[in-house]
Scaffold this motif. Structure first.
Motif, PDB file in Angstrom:
ATOM      1  N   MET A 192       0.851  -1.193   0.000  1.00  0.00           N
ATOM      2  CA  MET A 192       0.000   0.000   0.000  1.00  0.00           C
ATOM      3  C   MET A 192       0.886   1.241   0.000  1.00  0.00           C
ATOM      4  O   MET A 192       1.968   1.225   0.588  1.00  0.00           O
ATOM      5  CB  MET A 192      -0.887   0.017   1.256  1.00  0.00           C
ATOM      6  N   THR A 211       0.914   6.848   2.282  1.00  0.00           N
ATOM      7  CA  THR A 211      -0.156   7.764   2.698  1.00  0.00           C
ATOM      8  C   THR A 211      -1.404   6.977   3.114  1.00  0.00           C
ATOM      9  O   THR A 211      -2.095   7.372   4.059  1.00  0.00           O
ATOM     10  CB  THR A 211      -0.502   8.759   1.582  1.00  0.00           C
ATOM     11  N   GLU A 212      -1.687   5.876   2.422  1.00  0.00           N
ATOM     12  CA  GLU A 212      -2.838   5.039   2.780  1.00  0.00           C
ATOM     13  C   GLU A 212      -2.584   4.294   4.083  1.00  0.00           C
ATOM     14  O   GLU A 212      -3.483   4.163   4.924  1.00  0.00           O
ATOM     15  CB  GLU A 212      -3.160   4.054   1.661  1.00  0.00           C
TER      16      GLU A 212
END
Length: 148
Positions: free
Chosen positions: A110, A113-114
């Motif tokens: 991922m 930021t996620e």
């Protein structure tokens, strides 16, 4: 190979598989119906549309094997993070936040930021959690974490 290198290799493999999946989707889209051209000019050579389909099918077979191999590597990495019985590993020894940060950032590839949004902290702090976890994994060993 230290823990950080190990999990970075997992992340790169996951990203490569995602890219290959996108490429296969584009190849399938190109195989769709084509408009008939009635203009006088045209390509000089004969191209069998089945050649493209057969090539894509061969690629899919290799891709499925790569996914199987990668899944085994990801399962192994998750055993380090959560134990071979899903009740131990890094999560039990150091805390879920450490294991989850590595799992999302490396095993699921991922974007940081996620990961940060899920963990409700900054991307920099997520990477710091991972680095601390890598140092711990190197200190106690991956095999030990899988069983404890």
């Amino acid at each position: 190979m230290d823990a950080k290198e190990y999990f970075e290799a997992i992340r790169e493999e996951v990203k490569a598989i995602e890219g290959t999946g996108e490429m296969l989707a584009r190849l399938k889209a190109r195989e769709g119906a084509k408009a008939q051209s009635y203009s006088g000019g045209g390509g000089g050579g004969y191209a069998d549309p089945m050649d493209a389909i057969n090539g894509r099918i061969d690629l899919e077979g290799r891709f499925e094997q790569r996914i199987a191999d990668s899944s085994a590597a990801i399962d192994e990495a998750c055993a380090v993070l959560y134990g071979s019985n899903n009740r131990g590993g890094l999560a039990r020894q150091k805390g879920n936040r450490y294991a989850d940060a590595i799992c999302m950032g490396y095993c699921q590839a991922m974007p940081w930021t996620e990961v940060a949004a899920v963990m409700q902290c900054s991307p920099k702090w997520c990477r710091e959690l991972c680095n601390a976890a890598f140092r711990y994994i190197d200190a106690v060993g991956m095999a030990w974490l899988k069983e404890n």
